[in-house]
Design an enzyme around this catalytic site. Structure first.
Site, mmCIF file in Angstrom:
data_model
loop_
_atom_site.group_PDB
_atom_site.id
_atom_site.type_symbol
_atom_site.label_atom_id
_atom_site.label_comp_id
_atom_site.label_asym_id
_atom_site.label_seq_id
_atom_site.Cartn_x
_atom_site.Cartn_y
_atom_site.Cartn_z
ATOM 1 N N HIS A 84 43.979 38.084 40.993
ATOM 2 C CA HIS A 84 42.628 37.696 41.236
ATOM 3 C C HIS A 84 42.302 36.426 41.215
ATOM 4 C CE1 HIS A 84 42.161 42.245 40.959
ATOM 5 N NE2 HIS A 84 41.538 41.993 41.812
ATOM 6 N N ASN A 85 42.651 35.422 42.161
ATOM 7 C CA ASN A 85 42.338 34.223 41.799
ATOM 8 C C ASN A 85 42.015 33.628 43.249
ATOM 9 O OD1 ASN A 85 44.807 33.863 43.680
ATOM 10 N ND2 ASN A 85 46.179 33.898 41.613
ATOM 11 N N HIS A 117 34.010 37.178 46.778
ATOM 12 C CA HIS A 117 33.806 38.415 46.460
ATOM 13 C C HIS A 117 34.470 38.839 44.774
ATOM 14 C CE1 HIS A 117 38.043 38.604 47.451
ATOM 15 N NE2 HIS A 117 38.202 39.993 47.023
ATOM 16 N N ASP A 118 35.408 38.089 44.511
ATOM 17 C CA ASP A 118 36.034 38.047 43.192
ATOM 18 C C ASP A 118 35.844 36.881 42.098
ATOM 19 O OD1 ASP A 118 37.125 40.686 43.014
ATOM 20 O OD2 ASP A 118 38.952 40.149 44.230
#
Length: 420
Positions: free
Chosen positions: A146-147, A186-187
């Site tokens: 998640h980057n 979105h993250d």
């Protein structure tokens, strides 16, 4: 000073390192020092120096491809890649190296140009760049999965989906901008652990959002905070910006895996009844939600070499959470125990219960286009490769528990994750 209030409604942007129970930088064994903040400031300064070096922009001339972020040695290769940004075999890892870790900023600047959004919304290039740098830097580079590179990968996939004829023929500039912004952000500020972890550690975000779509709500609110701070849309009427903020929230919240069945059931109903009316803004928005959900979990539908890298990265992030839980004497979460949960078994379960149902419906919606068929073919081939690897693993360990299948406990876990 970590949490900052932004905008009139008090949107909070909790910065990394502000988590009260566990410092998530333990995941990367990073020492606490003022050096981190200094490096970030220098990095941002350098990125702006590269930006202002492009004198054409200072004269108000927008280049055809916004590659002003790139060092000269890599500019030609990166430009060549961007000319093929709509191809499904786009290698985001290579692109990130060519752009010196600026894949998200460079990609978004290019796509905003390609789709005519800068002209349509009269966006200021300096302000757009400043906003995108904020978004890119708010991703945690120490997260294996998640980057910002994941965000860029999802954005590139979203671009491909927005070009599908069934959807493209009806999309407005607002739809396209929302789709790309939601994909990019979105993250944002993802801590590298999942919602159950935040809940059981009594994290303040879990309390703030009452244990419902905790991470997704945080990604959305952080995005709004950066939009307001950058003033990217400040020149637009207030009712327009409010609508954009709400729709961004609706898109980002749709990526919550716990809502998978909710969206699948609704999509199946629309397709069976043939009642999707894409002239209707509400139906277009729903399909943008579906497109973003597809883009978010499209890794198993990529070429094997790319797909395998993503699989290893996401499992490494799971295992880091498991190690953290073990360190703090917490129960290890499902799929996070490196000793029991192998990469092949996790991936086979994920493909079977999460990815295949969604992409089969997406292909039904698009009308089995070349892209949809290509993705499903990759998905089937990749699943077969993971099954082969799983079989070899069990053969070498002389285990008869699986015979190349997902265990019952993993199947239950994946089904639970996909159930509201």
């Amino acid at each position: 000073g970590d949490a900052r209030v932004r905008g009139q409604t008090g949107v909070l942007s909790e910065r990394r390192g502000s988590y009260p129970f566990i410092d998530f930088r333990l995941l990367n064994n990073t020492t606490l020092s003022g050096e981190i903040g200094t490096k970030k400031k220098v990095k941002r300064l350098l990125s702006f120096q590269r930006y202002f070096h492009a004198s054409r922009l200072l004269r108000g001339v927008v280049p055809q491809a916004s590659l002003y972020l790139l060092d000269e040695d890599y500019l030609g290769q990166a430009r060549h890649m961007l000319s093929k940004v709509g191809m499904w075999d786009f290698d985001i890892f290579l692109f990130d190296r060519l752009t010196n870790g600026n894949s998200l900023v460079t990609l978004l600047c290019h796509l905003f140009n390609v789709h005519g959004l800068i002209h349509h919304f009269q966006l200021d290039m300096v302000t757009l760049h400043r906003f995108l740098v904020m978004v890119q830097e708010d991703y945690h580079s120490q997260n294996p999965y998640h980057n910002a590179v994941h965000a860029a990968d999802v954005t590139q996939a979203m671009h491909c989906y927005l070009r599908e004829p069934k959807l493209a023929n009806f999309l407005t500039p607002s739809d396209i901008m929302l789709g790309l912004l939601a994909a990019a952000a979105h993250d944002v500020d993802h801590p590298g652990v999942n919602q159950p972890f935040l809940i059981k550690t009594k994290h303040h975000l879990a309390s703030l959002y009452q244990n419902v779509s905790v991470l997704e709500n945080h990604h959305w609110r952080s995005t709004i905070g950066m939009l307001r701070e950058s003033r990217l849309l400040a020149h637009l009427p207030k009712e327009v910006t409010q609508d954009i903020e709400q729709q961004l929230g609706s898109l980002i919240l749709a990526t919550d895996i716990n809502r998978q069945n909710e969206f699948l059931i609704r999509l199946k109903s629309h397709l069976d009844n043939q009642d999707l009316r894409l002239e209707d803004a509400q139906d277009r928005h729903f399909m943008l939600q579906i497109a973003l959900k597809c883009a978010d979990i499209c890794n198993p539908c990529r070429l094997w070499d790319l797909s395998k890298q993503w699989s290893e990265r996401v499992c490494e992030e799971f295992y880091r959470q498991g190690d953290l839980e073990q360190k703090f004497e917490l129960e290890i979460s499902p799929l996070c125990n490196q000793q029991k949960d192998t990469i092949p078994s996790i991936q086979i379960g994920f493909m079977t219960y999460i990815v295949e149902p969604l992409f089969e419906r997406w292909a039904q919606f698009t009308g089995d286009t070349p892209l949809s068929e290509n993705m499903l073919n990759h998905l089937r081939r990749n699943k077969a490769k993971w099954r082969s690897l799983l079989h070899k693993q069990h053969g070498s360990s002389r285990s008869n528990d699986h015979s190349g299948q997902v265990t019952g406990s993993q199947e239950q876990t994946l089904n639970e994750e996909a159930t509201p």
